[in-house]
Design a protein around this motif. Sequence first.
Motif, mmCIF file in Angstrom:
data_model
loop_
_atom_site.group_PDB
_atom_site.id
_atom_site.type_symbol
_atom_site.label_atom_id
_atom_site.label_comp_id
_atom_site.label_asym_id
_atom_site.label_seq_id
_atom_site.Cartn_x
_atom_site.Cartn_y
_atom_site.Cartn_z
ATOM 1 N N LEU A 89 0.839 -1.204 0.000
ATOM 2 C CA LEU A 89 0.000 0.000 0.000
ATOM 3 C C LEU A 89 0.874 1.255 0.000
ATOM 4 C CD1 LEU A 89 -2.953 1.097 0.261
ATOM 5 C CD2 LEU A 89 -2.532 1.191 2.730
ATOM 6 N N MET A 90 1.916 1.267 0.832
ATOM 7 C CA MET A 90 2.819 2.425 0.868
ATOM 8 C C MET A 90 3.476 2.646 -0.490
ATOM 9 S SD MET A 90 2.585 3.650 4.008
ATOM 10 C CE MET A 90 0.852 3.234 3.783
ATOM 11 N N GLU A 91 3.885 1.560 -1.125
ATOM 12 C CA GLU A 91 4.551 1.672 -2.422
ATOM 13 C C GLU A 91 3.591 2.165 -3.503
ATOM 14 O OE1 GLU A 91 6.066 -2.229 -3.069
ATOM 15 O OE2 GLU A 91 7.576 -2.092 -1.459
ATOM 16 N N ARG A 92 2.375 1.644 -3.505
ATOM 17 C CA ARG A 92 1.424 2.002 -4.556
ATOM 18 C C ARG A 92 0.952 3.449 -4.447
ATOM 19 N NH1 ARG A 92 -2.624 -2.970 -6.113
ATOM 20 N NH2 ARG A 92 -1.057 -4.630 -6.144
ATOM 21 N N THR A 93 0.751 3.901 -3.235
ATOM 22 C CA THR A 93 0.223 5.254 -3.045
ATOM 23 C C THR A 93 1.314 6.311 -3.055
ATOM 24 O OG1 THR A 93 0.337 5.060 -0.633
ATOM 25 C CG2 THR A 93 -1.723 4.408 -1.701
ATOM 26 N N GLY A 94 2.548 5.919 -2.712
ATOM 27 C CA GLY A 94 3.634 6.870 -2.650
ATOM 28 C C GLY A 94 3.577 7.781 -1.437
ATOM 29 N N ILE A 95 2.677 7.487 -0.503
ATOM 30 C CA ILE A 95 2.554 8.304 0.701
ATOM 31 C C ILE A 95 3.804 8.152 1.563
ATOM 32 C CG2 ILE A 95 1.437 6.456 2.008
ATOM 33 C CD1 ILE A 95 0.348 10.098 2.310
ATOM 34 N N ASP A 96 4.185 9.219 2.233
ATOM 35 C CA ASP A 96 5.279 9.140 3.196
ATOM 36 C C ASP A 96 4.762 8.396 4.422
ATOM 37 O OD1 ASP A 96 7.277 9.473 5.047
ATOM 38 O OD2 ASP A 96 7.261 11.671 5.002
ATOM 39 N N PRO A 97 5.311 7.221 4.764
ATOM 40 C CA PRO A 97 4.806 6.464 5.914
ATOM 41 C C PRO A 97 4.791 7.275 7.202
ATOM 42 C CG PRO A 97 6.299 5.121 4.627
ATOM 43 C CD PRO A 97 6.401 6.509 4.074
ATOM 44 N N ALA A 98 5.677 8.248 7.315
ATOM 45 C CA ALA A 98 5.723 9.076 8.521
ATOM 46 C C ALA A 98 4.479 9.943 8.659
ATOM 47 C CB ALA A 98 6.970 9.952 8.507
ATOM 48 N N ALA A 99 3.724 10.113 7.572
ATOM 49 C CA ALA A 99 2.513 10.931 7.616
ATOM 50 C C ALA A 99 1.306 10.155 8.134
ATOM 51 C CB ALA A 99 2.209 11.486 6.223
ATOM 52 N N VAL A 100 1.414 8.832 8.190
ATOM 53 C CA VAL A 100 0.308 8.009 8.689
ATOM 54 C C VAL A 100 0.138 8.262 10.186
ATOM 55 C CG1 VAL A 100 -0.530 5.648 9.052
ATOM 56 C CG2 VAL A 100 0.653 6.250 6.914
ATOM 57 N N GLU A 101 -1.093 8.522 10.592
ATOM 58 C CA GLU A 101 -1.357 8.875 11.990
ATOM 59 C C GLU A 101 -1.840 7.697 12.829
ATOM 60 O OE1 GLU A 101 -3.202 13.177 11.910
ATOM 61 O OE2 GLU A 101 -3.671 12.054 10.081
ATOM 62 N N ASP A 102 -2.372 6.665 12.193
ATOM 63 C CA ASP A 102 -2.817 5.495 12.944
ATOM 64 C C ASP A 102 -2.989 4.331 11.982
ATOM 65 O OD1 ASP A 102 -3.528 4.013 15.150
ATOM 66 O OD2 ASP A 102 -5.188 5.298 15.751
ATOM 67 N N VAL A 103 -2.881 3.125 12.537
ATOM 68 C CA VAL A 103 -3.115 1.885 11.788
ATOM 69 C C VAL A 103 -4.211 1.133 12.510
ATOM 70 C CG1 VAL A 103 -2.115 -0.278 10.958
ATOM 71 C CG2 VAL A 103 -0.695 1.782 11.091
ATOM 72 N N MET A 104 -5.299 0.844 11.814
ATOM 73 C CA MET A 104 -6.447 0.161 12.404
ATOM 74 C C MET A 104 -6.695 -1.126 11.628
ATOM 75 S SD MET A 104 -8.978 3.427 12.942
ATOM 76 C CE MET A 104 -8.405 4.931 13.753
ATOM 77 N N PHE A 105 -6.502 -2.252 12.301
ATOM 78 C CA PHE A 105 -6.654 -3.548 11.648
ATOM 79 C C PHE A 105 -7.688 -4.394 12.387
ATOM 80 C CE2 PHE A 105 -3.195 -5.375 8.672
ATOM 81 C CZ PHE A 105 -3.313 -4.289 7.840
ATOM 82 N N GLY A 106 -8.484 -5.104 11.633
ATOM 83 C CA GLY A 106 -9.403 -6.067 12.204
ATOM 84 C C GLY A 106 -8.736 -7.424 12.337
#
Length: 287
Positions: free
Chosen positions: A48-65
Amino acid sequence: MSIFPSGNVTRRPEAYIVDAVRTPVGRKGGGLSGVHPADLGAHSIQALMERTGIDPAAVEDVMFGNVDSVGGQAGDIARTCWLAAGLPEHVPGTTIDRQCGSAQQAIHFAAQAVMAGVNDVVVAGGVQQMSQIPISSAMTLAAPLGFDDPFSGSTGWVERYGSQEVSQFRGAELIAEKWDISRDDMEAFAVESHERALRAKAEGRFTGEIAPLEGVDHDEGPREPNWEKIRSLSPLVEGGRLTAAVSSQISDGSAALLVVSEAALVDHDLTPRARIHHMSVRGDDPI
């Protein structure tokens, strides 16, 4: 009379899905059965990080089921997956258990956080390694501690529902009985489902959403229907209508989505695939 000053009505923030990626869905004992749950989830997050090109440091939370958060799935699997993916340690994670709706609820919570203006960039999804952690493990492993199941020791539960069996299998039998759904009808529906999945696979409809792992690049579940075998199967309970042919399979896999605010689309130069504008959940008779 409006509660807003004239001309000052504020549009509700919206949540957007930038992209979604998943592993193939592996069968019990199949190509993904040896992958640690954390690595299974990490694979989708990395893709997902690779496909979107988003800076992982910008992610504020990870929510997994996740259901059955024991063993390799214990200890907040959402955060473990993120860290196993080699991503920034300052990003937190939380794991949601709404049973079969767990990953869907993770997406709901991510969207709600964005729509509330609390977060701008959230990774949401889910992971389940059923080959290693059998279904209902979280309900049965505490038997040595005196809990044969999560329900029978509760005075309130027993007063309301008694000591009757609580399981998807019994629930499905009761549903089939109540609405008079025959075994033939269910088997025909199951066969059609497999045929559609196989056709979609042949047409390449899943290729764009799957990140291959361990040499597996396709879902292992769908199979060519064998009517002779289907009709020869014994029901799960004596006199019942359900068989293994109409039951969901034991699977291994994970998925991750990037859910962001409108501001994040601009700030990170992202193009959304979808907008989340409606979420609803309803409970019913647990038996």
